[in-house]
Design an enzyme around this catalytic site. Structure first.
Site, PDB file in Angstrom:
ATOM      1  N   GLU A  79      -1.804 -43.777  51.770  1.00  0.00           N
ATOM      2  CA  GLU A  79      -1.100 -43.260  50.161  1.00  0.00           C
ATOM      3  C   GLU A  79       0.317 -42.866  50.561  1.00  0.00           C
ATOM      4  OE1 GLU A  79      -4.618 -41.628  48.014  1.00  0.00           O
ATOM      5  OE2 GLU A  79      -3.907 -40.196  49.550  1.00  0.00           O
ATOM      6  N   TYR A 125       3.126 -19.053  34.169  1.00  0.00           N
ATOM      7  CA  TYR A 125       3.566 -19.839  35.554  1.00  0.00           C
ATOM      8  C   TYR A 125       2.985 -21.096  35.455  1.00  0.00           C
ATOM      9  CZ  TYR A 125       5.073 -15.282  37.367  1.00  0.00           C
ATOM     10  OH  TYR A 125       5.776 -14.253  37.722  1.00  0.00           O
TER      11      TYR A 125
HETATM   12 ZN   LIG Z   1      -5.300 -39.798  47.284  1.00  0.00          ZN
END
Ligand SMILES: [Zn+2]
Length: 213
Positions: A79, A125
């Site tokens: 990734e 937030y």
């Molecule tokens: Zn992933």
């Protein structure tokens, strides 16, 4: 030279600390998720493949040149390109966090989401730390089209949600990226808790005023 080395040592330690903190609080599990940081030299450090975020060895993080070529440390995660796409689209980003955190992944599987902005402005937030969250359509792991889809949306938002997969968040520092990721996961949890309820969302005026502060 000394200051460059000490910056790298500090960043390596910080990646391991943030990884353990996220793992210990169940934001990540197994060997899923990855964290990266960009050094002032433009080089990148990233958690390696098959590494548990709960027990990272700072000395074994994968290292990349400023051009994205693996130059040291353990084998990179498959990734890694997700991180490189975020840095490519966001020149000021100093860190990227990608998780398979349960509630954000659950939201990424829902049908009928607004692809331009998945989660509504539930809290101040969330509006301040995440803001807009575009959905990246599903692509099989390794499909190069995913890189283009991430890069395109990352140019407009520092946080994106990969359909049927999970969130990717960039920040100027690792702490900023970590806190934005935690805010995103907690807001996804709230969103699921509140499904079917009538909601009083922040108005666009309220959201816009937060962006000015
Ligand atoms: Zn992933």
């Amino acid at each position: 030279m000394t200051s460059i080395l000490s910056e790298e040592t500090r960043v390596r330690d910080e990646i391991a600390e943030v990884g353990k903190s996220l793992f210990d609080r169940c934001f990540t599990f197994g060997s899923t998720g990855n964290i990266s940081a960009r050094l002032s030299t433009g080089e990148m450090l990233m958690t390696p493949t098959n590494a548990s975020m709960g027990s990272l060895d700072p000395a074994r993080l994968s290292k990349f040149t400023a051009e994205g070529v693996h130059s040291g440390g353990d084998k990179p995660t498959k990734e890694a390109f997700l991180h490189q796409c975020m840095y490519c689209a966001r020149k000021k980003a100093g860190a990227v966090v990608h998780l398979h955190s349960t509630h954000a992944v659950a939201v990424s599987i829902l049908d009928g989401l607004d692809p331009d902005d998945v989660l509504p402005p539930l809290t101040a937030y969330y509006a301040m730390r995440v803001g807009r969250l575009p959905l990246v359509p599903y692509f099989a792991p390794g499909d190069v089209a995913l890189a283009d889809a991430v890069r395109e949306r990352a140019g407009r938002s520092h946080a994106v949600l990969l359909a049927n997969h999970g969130p990717v968040v960039a920040g100027q520092t690792l702490k900023v990226a970590q806190y934005a990721m935690e805010e995103l996961e907690e807001t996804a949890k709230l969103f699921l808790l509140l499904r079917g309820e009538r909601l009083r969302l922040l108005t666009s005026e309220q959201v816009n005023s937060l962006r000015l502060t």
